[in-house]
Design an enzyme around this catalytic site. Structure first.
Site, mmCIF file in Angstrom:
data_model
loop_
_atom_site.group_PDB
_atom_site.id
_atom_site.type_symbol
_atom_site.label_atom_id
_atom_site.label_comp_id
_atom_site.label_asym_id
_atom_site.label_seq_id
_atom_site.Cartn_x
_atom_site.Cartn_y
_atom_site.Cartn_z
ATOM 1 N N HIS A 116 0.857 -1.185 0.000
ATOM 2 C CA HIS A 116 0.000 0.000 0.000
ATOM 3 C C HIS A 116 0.893 1.235 0.000
ATOM 4 O O HIS A 116 1.944 1.257 0.648
ATOM 5 C CB HIS A 116 -0.879 0.012 1.257
ATOM 6 C CG HIS A 116 -1.413 1.368 1.616
ATOM 7 N ND1 HIS A 116 -0.882 2.128 2.640
ATOM 8 C CD2 HIS A 116 -2.416 2.116 1.081
ATOM 9 C CE1 HIS A 116 -1.551 3.264 2.727
ATOM 10 N NE2 HIS A 116 -2.475 3.295 1.793
ATOM 11 N N ASN A 118 0.375 5.759 -0.275
ATOM 12 C CA ASN A 118 -0.532 6.890 -0.401
ATOM 13 C C ASN A 118 0.242 8.171 -0.166
ATOM 14 O O ASN A 118 1.066 8.240 0.741
ATOM 15 C CB ASN A 118 -1.672 6.762 0.622
ATOM 16 C CG ASN A 118 -2.550 8.003 0.658
ATOM 17 O OD1 ASN A 118 -2.412 8.835 1.539
ATOM 18 N ND2 ASN A 118 -3.450 8.117 -0.293
ATOM 19 N N VAL A 119 0.028 9.168 -0.997
ATOM 20 C CA VAL A 119 0.559 10.515 -0.752
ATOM 21 C C VAL A 119 -0.575 11.500 -1.030
ATOM 22 O O VAL A 119 -1.286 11.376 -2.020
ATOM 23 C CB VAL A 119 1.789 10.827 -1.618
ATOM 24 C CG1 VAL A 119 3.033 10.170 -1.058
ATOM 25 C CG2 VAL A 119 1.603 10.397 -3.070
ATOM 26 N N HIS A 155 12.298 -1.264 4.146
ATOM 27 C CA HIS A 155 12.517 -0.252 5.177
ATOM 28 C C HIS A 155 13.735 0.617 4.855
ATOM 29 O O HIS A 155 13.731 1.829 5.136
ATOM 30 C CB HIS A 155 12.662 -0.908 6.544
ATOM 31 C CG HIS A 155 11.354 -1.206 7.199
ATOM 32 N ND1 HIS A 155 10.750 -0.334 8.074
ATOM 33 C CD2 HIS A 155 10.523 -2.271 7.094
ATOM 34 C CE1 HIS A 155 9.593 -0.844 8.484
ATOM 35 N NE2 HIS A 155 9.434 -2.024 7.905
ATOM 36 N N HIS A 185 -8.689 -4.784 17.264
ATOM 37 C CA HIS A 185 -9.635 -5.807 17.686
ATOM 38 C C HIS A 185 -9.014 -7.210 17.676
ATOM 39 O O HIS A 185 -9.591 -8.143 18.231
ATOM 40 C CB HIS A 185 -10.890 -5.767 16.815
ATOM 41 C CG HIS A 185 -10.648 -6.042 15.370
ATOM 42 N ND1 HIS A 185 -9.986 -5.167 14.536
ATOM 43 C CD2 HIS A 185 -10.989 -7.099 14.580
ATOM 44 C CE1 HIS A 185 -9.933 -5.665 13.311
ATOM 45 N NE2 HIS A 185 -10.533 -6.840 13.323
ATOM 46 N N GLY A 268 -18.572 11.786 1.132
ATOM 47 C CA GLY A 268 -19.366 11.608 -0.073
ATOM 48 C C GLY A 268 -18.535 11.332 -1.304
ATOM 49 O O GLY A 268 -18.924 11.663 -2.420
ATOM 50 N N GLY A 269 -17.362 10.725 -1.098
ATOM 51 C CA GLY A 269 -16.481 10.406 -2.215
ATOM 52 C C GLY A 269 -17.026 9.291 -3.087
ATOM 53 O O GLY A 269 -18.091 8.721 -2.826
ATOM 54 N N ARG A 270 -16.261 8.945 -4.113
ATOM 55 C CA ARG A 270 -16.686 7.940 -5.089
ATOM 56 C C ARG A 270 -16.390 6.547 -4.528
ATOM 57 O O ARG A 270 -15.239 6.121 -4.442
ATOM 58 C CB ARG A 270 -15.942 8.167 -6.402
ATOM 59 C CG ARG A 270 -16.410 7.291 -7.553
ATOM 60 C CD ARG A 270 -15.726 7.738 -8.834
ATOM 61 N NE ARG A 270 -16.216 7.010 -9.995
ATOM 62 C CZ ARG A 270 -15.586 5.960 -10.535
ATOM 63 N NH1 ARG A 270 -14.462 5.513 -9.998
ATOM 64 N NH2 ARG A 270 -16.090 5.367 -11.603
#
Length: 310
Positions: A116, A118-119, A155, A185, A268-270
């Protein structure tokens, strides 16, 4: 950490970088897989909670990747959702703009780890009318069968990307990643971590955005050598079944804990683009315990633990 003012030119430069990053990454993955990404441009219709557009790129049923999704989005909304203001209560309900690239790649071979990255950048209009912005992102690795050299390489790549921005960044963001990608959990890490940062603005706009670019640029060097090493490893039904079982944990984290998923859905994103991180197949079984001394058992004992890898 205080946010800072941004300029329209600065925001446009971040957008230009993100669009190019998505293209570079998907082109490289397509070259390794031999398949092609479906490009699905989208635009929010007038009257919807969010306005904006994006590009979802997805490869499914490939030779190397069972599902590889990489999305770019740039949206504006009248009110920041709760997931974005839990650390910034003064901006609760403020108008905002968000843009980013997010990807999750689910390989076919169980010996190749899921990854994964993400930026992203968020900007909001504060009570005084000034626009403030901050950055977030990172990358993390989720193997099904652990190999120390793979994790160390991943890393090390993260460390090298962050080194120019201060010696404190990698250890700080590594700890943040370990804390964040954790299934509370189940009292269990999602994988072997990497780096994660959020609400980041302490270096000012230019240096903070440069750090964002460094993280994005490091992704292919961090992940592709691992794919090349493992993609031809022979596996059977046992490894496949364990892969599907562990993918279930991935689904649990993304739906229950992930702030990015919550932000997208709350604002409310896609939905189709937000959930591109889901694997095509996953399973759950009741109280599954790996055989002592097995490779599956080693994943829990040696890799799904908090460790210093570099």
């Amino acid at each position: 950490m205080g946010a800072f003012n941004s300029s329209p030119d600065g925001t446009e430069a971040v957008r230009h970088y993100l669009v190019g990053l998505q293209e570079r990454i998907t082109s490289s993955i397509a070259a390794i897989d031999g398949g092609s990404f479906l490009s699905d441009p989208w635009e929010k219709a007038p009257g919807e909670p969010l306005q904006g557009s994006g590009m979802t790129k997805i490869l499914e049923g490939g030779a190397v990747f069972e599902r590889a999704g990489c999305g770019f989005s740039h949206v504006r909304g009248p009110k920041l959702p709760p997931s974005a203001t839990q650390h910034r209560p003064e901006l609760s309900g403020a108008p905002f703009e968000a843009m980013g690239v997010s990807l999750v790649f689910h390989p076919r071979n169980p010996y190749v780890p899921t990854v994964h990255m993400n930026v992203r950048m968020l900007a909001a209009t504060g009570p005084d009318g000034a626009q403030v912005c901050w950055f977030g992102g990172g990358m993390d690795l989720t193997p099904f069968y652990g190999f120390e050299e793979d994790v160390v390489h991943f890393h090390q790549s993260c460390l090298q990307a962050l080194q120019p921005f201060g010696d404190d960044k990698y250890p700080r963001f590594k700890t943040w990643c370990d804390d964040y990608f954790f299934l509370k959990h189940r009292n269990e890490p999602r994988g072997v971590g990497g780096i994660f940062f959020d609400d980041f603005s302490e270096l000012g706009f230019e240096r903070s955005s440069a750090m964002l670019r460094a993280v994005g640029d490091a992704f292919l060097d961090a992940y592709l050598p691992i794919v090349e090493r493992r993609k031809h490893t022979v596996y059977g039904s046992r490894e496949r079944e364990f892969q599907l079982y562990r993918r279930g944990r991935y689904v649990e984290f993304n739906l229950v804990w992930d702030r990015g998923t919550h932000f997208g859905l709350q604002s409310g994103g896609r939905t189709e683009s937000i959930l591109l991180s889901m694997p095509p197949h996953a399973t759950w079984s009741y109280q599954s315990v790996p055989e002592a001394g097995s490779a599956e058992d080693a994943l829990y004992r040696q890799f799904l633990v908090r460790r210093d890898w570099v």
